[in-house]
Design an enzyme around this catalytic site. Structure first.
Site, PDB file in Angstrom:
ATOM      1  N   LYS A 154      46.683  38.216  40.051  1.00  0.00           N
ATOM      2  CA  LYS A 154      46.649  38.805  41.407  1.00  0.00           C
ATOM      3  C   LYS A 154      47.910  39.649  41.578  1.00  0.00           C
ATOM      4  CE  LYS A 154      45.250  37.137  45.973  1.00  0.00           C
ATOM      5  NZ  LYS A 154      44.249  38.153  46.258  1.00  0.00           N
TER       6      LYS A 154
HETATM    7  N1  PMP Z   1      38.484  38.871  44.293  1.00  0.00           N
HETATM    8  C1  PMP Z   1      39.553  39.574  44.726  1.00  0.00           C
HETATM    9  C2  PMP Z   1      39.756  40.947  44.198  1.00  0.00           C
HETATM   10  C3  PMP Z   1      40.430  39.004  45.659  1.00  0.00           C
HETATM   11  O1  PMP Z   1      41.492  39.689  46.104  1.00  0.00           O
HETATM   12  C4  PMP Z   1      40.182  37.706  46.155  1.00  0.00           C
HETATM   13  C5  PMP Z   1      41.111  37.087  47.166  1.00  0.00           C
HETATM   14  N2  PMP Z   1      42.173  36.431  46.557  1.00  0.00           N
HETATM   15  C6  PMP Z   1      39.076  37.017  45.670  1.00  0.00           C
HETATM   16  C7  PMP Z   1      38.242  37.634  44.735  1.00  0.00           C
HETATM   17  C8  PMP Z   1      38.772  35.622  46.121  1.00  0.00           C
HETATM   18  O2  PMP Z   1      39.719  34.727  45.600  1.00  0.00           O
HETATM   19  P1  PMP Z   1      40.057  33.346  46.294  1.00  0.00           P
HETATM   20  O3  PMP Z   1      38.746  32.675  46.551  1.00  0.00           O
HETATM   21  O4  PMP Z   1      40.874  32.617  45.297  1.00  0.00           O
HETATM   22  O5  PMP Z   1      40.784  33.642  47.555  1.00  0.00           O
END
Ligand code: PMP
Length: 300
Positions: A154
């Site tokens: 991320k």
């Molecule tokens: N895909 C992307 C590109 C994101 O930014 C997020 C948010 N973090 C998610 C998927 C979903 O991830 P999570 O369920 O861990 O928040």
């Protein structure tokens, strides 16, 4: 909206007023998008304020830093403890939490830094994409090529792609974008994972060109517990023409229904889909409500 005069944030070992936390305009992260972040949520539960899957989120933050060579001097446990303190100091029970690891030293070079900064903020935030079902548009912008960047990390810079795709969909009259990978398969939303329903089963993109969301894996677990088959496999936008329902998942968005994708409008109302059933189970899980005990719910 994110802070007021009293808000405290964590910055490099101290809790300081949000309006006094700053960084150099020569910071390497600001110029090159070279930073790692997370998004967590805390919920008010019968056992008190609980951060949902804090360990998984902070482990992902460590992984993201390591994937791009950004030092991080804090353990998962330390970051979790700091976050609970931050919530307490701001009197938050339900909140979104944003940790950011950045290279704050003035550095216009592209050499990895020897040190980093840790910022953690929290604020009260409703469901990021709202409560209404969304009209999605298959975006002309692809997800970044996983051979160009570690896409499962991320990293702040990846989000230029998200902002561009989302803004383009909105400009064209849709609520949100749905991005394909470099091979033309459906990947995910700009800040959320995507599932579709067909014949009582669920389909979602496999690892490769997506951020493997913590909400995504929670939903897969909840579905399998409920006897719903989940297929993690590649699929094209053409296959979505036969979908009977769809939804997006993410920590900020939680579980949000999709009403249409391009010109394909789902016949079933979202409330009659597997997505709605799993959304109720997700709420029950994150708020620590035992099955069947959610006020006003027939079935959880
Ligand atoms: N895909 C992307 C590109 C994101 O930014 C997020 C948010 N973090 C998610 C998927 C979903 O991830 P999570 O369920 O861990 O928040």
């Amino acid at each position: 909206m994110y802070f007021n005069n009293d808000t405290l944030v964590f910055l490099d070992g101290n809790f300081v007023k949000a309006d006094q936390a700053g960084c150099s305009v020569y910071a390497q992260s600001l110029h090159y998008g070279y930073a790692a972040f997370e998004g967590l949520r805390a919920y008010s539960t019968p056992a008190g304020t609980r951060i949902f899957k804090a360990e998984e989120h902070y482990e992902r933050l460590q992984y993201s830093c390591q994937a791009v060579g950004l030092p991080l001097a804090y353990s998962v446990q330390e970051m979790t403890e700091i976050t609970y303190k931050l919530l307490e100091k701001n009197n938050f029970t339900d909140a979104y939490i944003r940790p950011l690891v950045y290279a704050g030293e003035p550095n216009m070079g592209i050499k990895t830094p020897d040190t980093s900064n840790l910022f953690i903020a929290a604020w009260e935030w409703g469901k990021y994409l709202g409560d209404q079902c969304l009209r999605l548009m298959v975006s002309p912008y692809e997800r970044p090529n996983p051979k160009a960047v570690p896409i499962e990390a991320k990293i702040s810079g990846h989000y230029a792609n998200s902002i561009i795709a989302s803004a383009d969909a909105k400009r064209k009259g849709y609520d949100e974008a749905l991005l394909l990978d470099m091979n033309g398969f459906v990947a995910e939303g700009p800040g959320s994972n995507f599932f579709y329903e067909k014949g009582g089963e669920l389909f979602t993109a496999p690892a490769g060109s997506i951020l493997q969301g913590i909400t995504r894996s929670t939903i897969i677990d909840l579905a399998r517990e409920a006897g719903i088959k989940v297929h993690e496999r590649f699929f094209t936008p053409a296959e979505l023409q036969e979908a009977e329902g769809a939804f997006l998942t993410g920590t900020a968005a939680e579980v949000v229904g999709v009403s249409s994708i391009d010109n394909h409008v789902f016949e079933k109302p979202f409330s009659a889909t597997l997505g709605a059933k799993l959304a109720r189970k997700y709420t029950a899980l994150v708020t620590g409500q035992a099955a069947g005990q959610l006020v006003g719910e027939q079935e959880v």
